[in-house]
Design a protein around this motif. Structure first.
Motif, short mmCIF file in Angstrom:
data_model
loop_
_atom_site.label_atom_id
_atom_site.label_comp_id
_atom_site.label_asym_id
_atom_site.label_seq_id
_atom_site.Cartn_x
_atom_site.Cartn_y
_atom_site.Cartn_z
N ASP A 24 35.31 54.84 42.43
CA ASP A 24 34.24 54.03 41.86
C ASP A 24 32.95 54.84 41.73
N SER A 142 43.05 41.94 47.87
CA SER A 142 41.65 42.24 48.15
C SER A 142 41.41 42.47 49.64
N SER A 198 44.65 41.10 42.88
CA SER A 198 43.56 41.15 41.92
C SER A 198 43.67 42.37 41.01
N GLU A 200 41.27 43.65 39.61
CA GLU A 200 40.07 44.46 39.85
C GLU A 200 40.40 45.76 40.56
N GLU A 201 41.51 45.76 41.33
CA GLU A 201 41.89 46.97 42.06
C GLU A 201 42.23 48.12 41.11
N THR A 203 40.54 48.80 38.27
CA THR A 203 39.38 49.25 37.49
C THR A 203 39.01 50.71 37.74
N ASN A 226 36.58 44.30 32.25
CA ASN A 226 36.21 43.03 32.88
C ASN A 226 37.48 42.20 33.07
N LYS A 229 38.19 38.38 37.57
CA LYS A 229 38.81 37.89 38.81
C LYS A 229 40.25 37.40 38.61
#
Length: 644
Positions: A24, A142, A198, A200-201, A203, A226, A229
């Motif tokens: 990140d 998460s 998720s 999101e992991e 990204t 995006n 969630k």
């Protein structure tokens, strides 16, 4: 190296957490004008990991991490070059791979890491590893560990509530009953959401790969991700990861033009890639969209003719959509040369196959303003909204989101010749398959057809039975070997109903469902059932696995009281119990079992091994006694088989 397995697990979790942080920070440093602040955070991450590796006694790894720390310190002072940008991504990729597989092939991964640092693997792309394995007894979402036993109990409870609503509220109006059903459906959805992973992991990794590919190809990009969630079933996670890696790479390699070409076209120097996800009831939708040059349909047509996929006449009459979808054919590419980064069509056939195998769908649209890929997948294998189709009283279910439209079938629309059954609708030809084929029967005339989303196939049937939210059961040993079936559920009359996958169906691979059900019945008839009682979760899991390997299903109990309740409500072929348990010990459980059942064999598995303990158990009706200290799987299984 420390041998303590618990410490190893903690070490792996900690390093993976920090390395994902580093991903990140790396992306932010690429995208920020003040990149030094983010690079300094990466330096601190490597310093932290280095300390953990030192405590674990991993001296060589510690030394390499120190070199990595120094490498990022130099970037912090001087900034990135294209070479150091690529090397930074590859370092983080290799460390994640090393830790995800730790301690397997540890020395080899260390060697790979050393080679990357010394630039010996300059031309290799970042490693694409599958999503990390998730342990059998837990799901990680998460960072939270969820006990799957509890989830299973909640699912069972929700099923029981469904049946109560269906059959115990007859005086209630249909409107009130529907309200109850909707609430139960909502309960099912919430239960499944607990177990989702998720997106999101993904990204940081997707962004890393995008920056790597753009740097290698001397292109500038902005990538916006995006996931809103949205989560997916853990079994789908690796499929989504693989698909997104291919699609993002292809967008940069074959969609986004070079800065010079974009200037000539009046576009922004930087290409844009937007990845979004959204949830729609029991399905999710993931979109990868770029503002590049689009897919060259003329080049596709030319290549299809060269490879004898289409004749020139067929190419002239083919729709644009049909031609675009040729990029999903194996080994099909319009690229003049194949590189090790990407190739539009290279690997997309595998992505399409894997997505469709789980009841998903992949679509593509293109223009000179860019290309959009859309993935549609069920949220979970466990629950699914389906339409129910029936012919001659036999039913199958099909996921609702794979139904394009319903049509009325007239006799003049049917074509029967040596090319198999086909149907003409709106001047377009479709493969025609009757639902009756799934039951090895014949239907003279099906009045209704459903066009399958994303496929030129019509499934025909006599009656549409409406929609229902199903809890899907995977049939171990059967579902993996039978084509076209996602799973099984139970209809309102408690009969099994197959949920078919229309994306994989063709007239050449039909397999009668009734024979599948018969196979499952025969398998179940051969199975024995066992009750395992022990307050030690490790022992319960181990014994259950041993039994499963011998085709014996096992229920488990934490103590004697729980075991006795299960025993009174079920017919077990054998009981395995510990002696020392809370609330009710094993000897008391044995006495209760023998008071009402003289037949079922009982094996004692205990840490207590005194002669008096063994005599007491045998006196009260135990059929065997194993001391945990001297336990062996072979002797245990041999004893179990002798008692069944």
């Amino acid at each position: 190296m420390i041998e303590n397995n618990k410490l190893r697990e903690l070490f792996v979790d900690e390093v993976l957490y920090h390395i994902r942080q580093a991903r990140d920070f790396l992306n932010k440093s690429f995208e920020s004008s003040k990149d030094s602040a983010e690079v300094f955070k990466i330096v601190k991450v490597f310093h932290t990991i280095k300390g953990s590796a030192g405590i674990m006694g991993l001296e060589k790894f510690t030394d390499i991490l120190h070199t990595c720390e120094t490498f990022f310190q130099a970037i912090n002072k001087a900034g990135y070059t294209p070479e150091t940008k690529i090397k930074a991504i590859k370092i983080i990729d290799e460390i994640e791979t090393l830790i995800s597989n730790f301690p397997d092939k540890f020395d080899q991964h260390l060697k790979n890491l050393e080679d990357i640092i010394s630039s010996k693997n300059e031309d290799e792309a970042p490693i694409e590893k599958p999503a990390e394995n998730i342990k059998k007894d837990e799901i990680k979402t998460s960072g939270i560990k969820i006990n799957t036993d509890i989830v299973a109990q909640l699912r069972q409870l929700a099923q029981e509530v469904t049946q109560i609503v269906e059959y115990s509220f007859s005086p209630v109006s249909n409107k009130e009953k529907k309200k109850y059903k909707d609430k139960v459906s909502e309960l099912f959805q919430h239960i499944e959401n607990i177990t989702l992973v998720s997106l999101e992991e993904l990204t940081p990794k997707i962004k890393n790969i995008a920056h790597y590919t753009a740097t290698k190809l001397n292109k500038d990009i902005n990538i916006d991700i995006n996931f809103n969630k949205v989560g997916v079933d853990k079994r789908f996670f690796s499929i989504v990861e693989e698909a997104l890696i291919h699609l993002v790479r292809n967008s940069i390699s074959h969609g986004i033009e070079s800065p010079e070409v974009r200037k000539e076209k009046g576009k922004n120097d930087k290409g844009s890639i937007i990845v979004t996800a959204s949830s729609h009831g029991s399905k999710i939708k993931i979109t990868v969209e770029d503002d590049g040059q689009g897919i060259n349909i003329e080049a596709i047509t030319k290549k299809a003719i060269e490879q004898n996929i289409l004749t020139e006449n067929e190419a002239k009459t083919a729709s644009a959509n049909m031609l675009i979808n040729l990029i999903f054919r194996p080994n099909f590419s319009t690229a003049e040369t194949i590189d090790n980064i990407s190739g539009r069509g290279i690997g997309l056939d595998i992505v399409k196959e894997r997505v469709e195998a789980v009841g998903g769908l992949i679509k593509v649209s293109t223009s000179n303003k860019g290309t959009k890929f859309i993935l549609e997948m069920p949220v979970s294998f466990n629950i699914m909204y389906c339409g129910i189709l029936s012919t001659k009283g036999e039913k199958v279910a099909i996921p609702l989101y794979l139904i394009d439209r319903f049509i009325s079938i007239k006799e003049h629309m049917l074509i029967r010749d040596n090319r198999s059954n086909r149907i003409i609708y709106n001047e377009k030809e479709y493969e025609h398959i009757s639902i009756s084929n799934f039951f090895a029967t014949e239907s003279e005339y099906d009045a209704i057809g459903v066009i399958v989303m994303g496929k030129e196939t019509v499934l025909s049937f006599e009656k549409y039975e409406g929609e229902k939210l199903f809890y899907v059961k995977q049939l171990t040993g059967v579902i993996t070997s039978v084509p076209n079936i996602i799973g099984f559920a139970v209809d309102d009359t408690f009969r099994p109903i197959a949920i078919i996958n229309p994306l994989t169906i063709s007239s050449s691979n039909l397999y009668p469902i009734n024979s599948t059900v018969e196979n499952q019945k025969s398998i179940k008839s051969k199975k024995h059932t066992a009750l395992v009682a022990d307050d030690n979760n490790l022992i319960k899991e181990m014994i259950s696995d041993f039994l499963k390997g011998e085709n014996i299903d096992a229920d488990t109990a934490q103590n004697g009281v729980e075991a006795l309740k299960l025993f009174k409500n079920n017919n077990y072929d054998i009981i395995i119990t510990d002696i020392e348990m809370p609330e009710m010990d094993g000897i008391s459980l044995l006495k209760e079992v023998r008071s009402g059942n003289k037949v079922v064999p009982v094996i004692i598995l205990s840490s207590k091994g005194d002669e008096n303990d063994i005599k007491l158990a045998l006196k009260n009706g135990a059929n065997g006694y194993f001391v945990k200290k001297f336990f062996t799987r072979e002797n245990f299984i041999k004893k179990v088989k002798s008692l069944l």
